[in-house]
Design an enzyme around this catalytic site. Sequence first.
Site, PDB file in Angstrom:
ATOM      1  CD  GLU A  26      28.701  21.186 -51.204  1.00 16.82           C
ATOM      2  OE1 GLU A  26      28.698  21.908 -50.191  1.00 16.82           O
ATOM      3  OE2 GLU A  26      28.316  20.005 -51.215  1.00 16.82           O
TER       4      GLU A  26
ATOM      5  CD  GLU B 187      28.877  23.276 -41.812  1.00 11.84           C
ATOM      6  OE1 GLU B 187      28.658  23.906 -42.858  1.00 11.84           O
ATOM      7  OE2 GLU B 187      29.111  22.057 -41.788  1.00 11.84           O
TER       8      GLU B 187
ATOM      9  CG  ASN C  99      31.822  19.083 -49.690  1.00  9.29           C
ATOM     10  OD1 ASN C  99      32.783  18.804 -48.942  1.00  9.29           O
ATOM     11  ND2 ASN C  99      30.577  19.089 -49.254  1.00  9.29           N
TER      12      ASN C  99
ATOM     13  CE  LYS D 124      29.332  18.538 -40.135  1.00 10.41           C
ATOM     14  NZ  LYS D 124      30.480  18.288 -41.045  1.00 10.41           N
TER      15      LYS D 124
ATOM     16  CD  GLU E 285      31.532  23.785 -49.659  1.00  7.40           C
ATOM     17  OE1 GLU E 285      31.006  24.715 -50.260  1.00  7.40           O
ATOM     18  OE2 GLU E 285      30.994  22.661 -49.532  1.00  7.40           O
ATOM     19  CB  SER E 286      34.533  18.831 -46.326  1.00  9.67           C
ATOM     20  OG  SER E 286      33.186  19.179 -46.438  1.00  9.67           O
TER      21      SER E 286
ATOM     22  CE  LYS F 184      27.232  23.145 -46.202  1.00  9.67           C
ATOM     23  NZ  LYS F 184      28.102  22.380 -45.314  1.00  9.67           N
TER      24      LYS F 184
HETATM   25  O1  LIG Z   1      29.371  16.038 -42.945  1.00  8.99           O
HETATM   26  C1  LIG Z   1      28.775  15.052 -43.402  1.00  8.99           C
HETATM   27  O2  LIG Z   1      28.877  13.912 -42.899  1.00  8.99           O
HETATM   28  C2  LIG Z   1      27.843  15.163 -44.567  1.00  8.99           C
HETATM   29  C3  LIG Z   1      27.169  14.044 -45.029  1.00  8.99           C
HETATM   30  C4  LIG Z   1      26.289  14.141 -46.083  1.00  8.99           C
HETATM   31  C5  LIG Z   1      26.064  15.345 -46.689  1.00  8.99           C
HETATM   32  C6  LIG Z   1      26.741  16.479 -46.240  1.00  8.99           C
HETATM   33  C7  LIG Z   1      27.619  16.396 -45.196  1.00  8.99           C
HETATM   34  N1  LIG Z   1      28.280  17.479 -44.702  1.00  8.99           N
HETATM   35  C8  LIG Z   1      28.110  18.804 -45.190  1.00  8.99           C
HETATM   36  C9  LIG Z   1      29.422  19.449 -45.381  1.00  8.99           C
HETATM   37  O3  LIG Z   1      29.818  19.553 -46.492  1.00  8.99           O
HETATM   38  C10 LIG Z   1      30.237  19.846 -44.167  1.00  8.99           C
HETATM   39  O4  LIG Z   1      29.406  20.032 -43.075  1.00  8.99           O
HETATM   40  C11 LIG Z   1      31.086  21.098 -44.311  1.00  8.99           C
HETATM   41  O5  LIG Z   1      31.752  21.195 -45.514  1.00  8.99           O
HETATM   42  C12 LIG Z   1      32.124  21.133 -43.162  1.00  8.99           C
HETATM   43  O6  LIG Z   1      32.894  19.956 -43.203  1.00  8.99           O
HETATM   44  P1  LIG Z   1      33.853  19.534 -41.995  1.00  8.99           P
HETATM   45  O7  LIG Z   1      34.802  20.674 -41.738  1.00  8.99           O
HETATM   46  O8  LIG Z   1      34.591  18.327 -42.481  1.00  8.99           O
HETATM   47  O9  LIG Z   1      32.985  19.267 -40.816  1.00  8.99           O
END
Ligand SMILES: O=C(O)c1ccccc1NCC(=O)[C@H](O)[C@H](O)COP(=O)(O)O
Length: 368
Positions: free
Chosen positions: A263, A151, A285, A153, A321-322, A214
């Site tokens: 998602e 990502e 997620n 970001k 994800e995340s 995204k």
């Molecule tokens: O990342 C956030 O804070 C967030 C807040 C509100 C809605 C969506 C959000 N993020 C989108 C995502 O799901 C992440 O950017 C993506 O899965 C990557 O996650 P990470 O590896 O933890 O940065």
Amino acid sequence: METFFLRGSSLSSIPSSSLNHRSTFRPINRRPCLRAQQSDGSATDIPPGEFKVRNSQDEIAATQGIRIRRRPPTGPPLHYVGPFEFRLQNEGNTPRNILEEIVWNKDTEMRGKKPLYTLKKAVDMAPPPRDFIAALKASYLRTGMPALIAEVKKASPSRGVLREDFDPVEIAKAYEKGGAACLSVLTDAKYFQGSFENLEAIRNAGVTCPILCKEFIVDAWQLYYARAKGADAVLLIAAILPDLDIKYMTKICKLIGLTPLVEVHDENEMDRILEIDGIQLIGINNRNLETFEVDISNTKKLLEGERGEKIKQKDIIVVGESGLFTPADVAYVQEAGVKAILVGESIVKQKDPTIGIAELFGKDISAA
Ligand SMILES: O=C(O)c1ccccc1NCC(=O)[C@H](O)[C@H](O)COP(=O)(O)O
């Protein structure tokens, strides 16, 4: 609790002396019409039917367990005291959490967009879509590890700015070099400091990884726009979109060559999506978008038992994800059944994101 708002300012924060200062406020014109506050603070008239549509949208969504409401077309209603115009803020017209706030902001952004047909030419002229799912499968076969959707970001509501020296094209190239199968490019400006310019620039820079746009999709218009800007895939969030929207949007995606990544965050969302035909890619997620809580065991939980079986039968690829930071995290979600992962923070924060990827997997996964 109800708070009074006066042209965007909390009444409690305004000195009472200024409330008596008539020149501070515009005398109101008491028109019995519906007015919406736009993102720039100006007001616009709303067709009365739109109220009913938004209300019934939320009612239908609520029957499917969707808690996120759509923005009421008028914003906080007007309230009059003598010559002064107030906005009465309460639960019904104030976002209850960050996801709802983002969605309401998208609803506002959608206002005044050019009609859909004006995008048709741009869609026809866009670079041809690339096969997002094929890229994930090829990477999984090649490495034996979950394919990486890396990502791009810059910032997020939960973490603030992740990288000050943010060059989206450089980061995308570093991801590709490190072995990413696909990219995810955040396009929301207000909450993530992303943009469609970033997506377009990455696409035009010769990066070959397919790109996920995204976004927080609330309107079919955004699908066409994403494709026009060169996206190969889009995110559809089950916490926001009722089943029928997901069905129609999935069909539109297929029509214009986009791969939808749907998602989910909880069992109810997963069960809803598993009832919809034609879904090939589901993201779980680990971040609760209403509370920001991150728990990677969410992926395991949603893939256990009958759900996992159904996913296998339907040959759906699942993306974790995340919140993935270490080789142990990657192994944990792979063990749970994912064939791909979507990662932002842990790799974008590294000085060299190519090395960040090798550290995340515990080995070099590049083709070299
Ligand atoms: O990342 C956030 O804070 C967030 C807040 C509100 C809605 C969506 C959000 N993020 C989108 C995502 O799901 C992440 O950017 C993506 O899965 C990557 O996650 P990470 O590896 O933890 O940065």
